[in-house]
Design a protein around this motif. Structure first.
Motif, PDB file in Angstrom:
ATOM      1  N   LYS A   1      -8.107   8.488   2.785  1.00 14.98           N
ATOM      2  CA  LYS A   1      -7.412   9.544   2.057  1.00 14.98           C
ATOM      3  C   LYS A   1      -8.396  10.513   1.430  1.00 14.98           C
ATOM      4  O   LYS A   1      -8.139  11.713   1.352  1.00 14.98           O
TER       5      LYS A   1
ATOM      6  N   THR B   1      -7.178  -1.921  -3.791  1.00 18.92           N
ATOM      7  CA  THR B   1      -7.910  -0.975  -4.631  1.00 18.92           C
ATOM      8  C   THR B   1      -6.895  -0.134  -5.395  1.00 18.92           C
ATOM      9  O   THR B   1      -5.756   0.028  -4.957  1.00 18.92           O
TER      10      THR B   1
ATOM     11  N   ASP C   1      -5.747   3.383  -6.298  1.00 14.87           N
ATOM     12  CA  ASP C   1      -5.889   4.756  -5.828  1.00 14.87           C
ATOM     13  C   ASP C   1      -5.210   5.667  -6.841  1.00 14.87           C
ATOM     14  O   ASP C   1      -4.241   5.275  -7.487  1.00 14.87           O
ATOM     15  N   HIS C   2      -5.725   6.856  -6.974  1.00 15.73           N
ATOM     16  CA  HIS C   2      -5.129   7.832  -7.879  1.00 15.73           C
ATOM     17  C   HIS C   2      -4.332   8.841  -7.062  1.00 15.73           C
ATOM     18  O   HIS C   2      -4.853   9.427  -6.115  1.00 15.73           O
TER      19      HIS C   2
ATOM     20  N   CYS D   1       0.853  -1.193   0.000  1.00 10.89           N
ATOM     21  CA  CYS D   1       0.000   0.000   0.000  1.00 10.89           C
ATOM     22  C   CYS D   1       0.890   1.244   0.000  1.00 10.89           C
ATOM     23  O   CYS D   1       1.779   1.375   0.839  1.00 10.89           O
TER      24      CYS D   1
ATOM     25  N   CYS E   1      -7.341   2.445   3.555  1.00 12.06           N
ATOM     26  CA  CYS E   1      -6.437   3.590   3.385  1.00 12.06           C
ATOM     27  C   CYS E   1      -6.943   4.524   2.291  1.00 12.06           C
ATOM     28  O   CYS E   1      -6.891   5.747   2.439  1.00 12.06           O
ATOM     29  N   ASN E   2      -7.425   3.946   1.204  1.00 13.43           N
ATOM     30  CA  ASN E   2      -7.940   4.733   0.084  1.00 13.43           C
ATOM     31  C   ASN E   2      -9.152   5.545   0.533  1.00 13.43           C
ATOM     32  O   ASN E   2      -9.276   6.731   0.208  1.00 13.43           O
ATOM     33  N   SER E   3     -10.029   4.948   1.315  1.00 14.73           N
ATOM     34  CA  SER E   3     -11.213   5.656   1.793  1.00 14.73           C
ATOM     35  C   SER E   3     -10.845   6.783   2.744  1.00 14.73           C
ATOM     36  O   SER E   3     -11.428   7.867   2.693  1.00 14.73           O
TER      37      SER E   3
ATOM     38  N   ARG F   1      -8.247  -0.817   0.746  1.00 10.18           N
ATOM     39  CA  ARG F   1      -9.556  -0.159   0.640  1.00 10.18           C
ATOM     40  C   ARG F   1      -9.716   0.867   1.776  1.00 10.18           C
ATOM     41  O   ARG F   1     -10.162   1.980   1.577  1.00 10.18           O
TER      42      ARG F   1
ATOM     43  N   ALA G   1      -3.460   0.502  -3.080  1.00 11.83           N
ATOM     44  CA  ALA G   1      -3.810   0.906  -1.715  1.00 11.83           C
ATOM     45  C   ALA G   1      -4.788  -0.085  -1.112  1.00 11.83           C
ATOM     46  O   ALA G   1      -5.503  -0.784  -1.825  1.00 11.83           O
TER      47      ALA G   1
END
Length: 93
Positions: A75, A45, A47-48, A25, A71-73, A69, A67
């Motif tokens: 962010k 997931t 991530d951009h 990640c 951590c992406n959420s 899920r 990433a």
């Protein structure tokens, strides 16, 4: 283009390309459970780096990062990973 562009073949190719690299990640640095169910918080997931809502390109490989899920959420649409809370020094020396 009609419909959701994330359902298209170019986007799926980008996801497959990133998944095949098995990278950790980019937000927390921990290993990603690539075999986990997609709804699991520690699953992979895409991530951009520059969020789409801020002008990032959907299909740009340079903008794609692996990433969790969770951590992406967390962010959200920020461009940089969330900073960790500063550590307080202990009172014992």
């Amino acid at each position: 283009m009609a419909g959701n562009p994330r359902n298209g073949r170019p986007y799926r190719r980008l996801v497959d390309w990133l998944r095949a690299q098995r990278l950790p990640c980019w937000l927390c640095g921990h290993d990603i459970g690539y075999g986990l169910d997609a709804k699991h918080p520690m699953s992979f997931t895409l991530d951009h780096l520059v969020p789409l809502s801020r002008g990032g390109q959907l299909l740009d490989r340079a903008n794609a990062r692996p990433a969790h899920r969770r951590c992406n959420s967390s962010k959200g649409n920020r461009t940089a990973p969330p900073k960790a809370a500063p550590q307080r020094a202990s009172r014992r020396w």
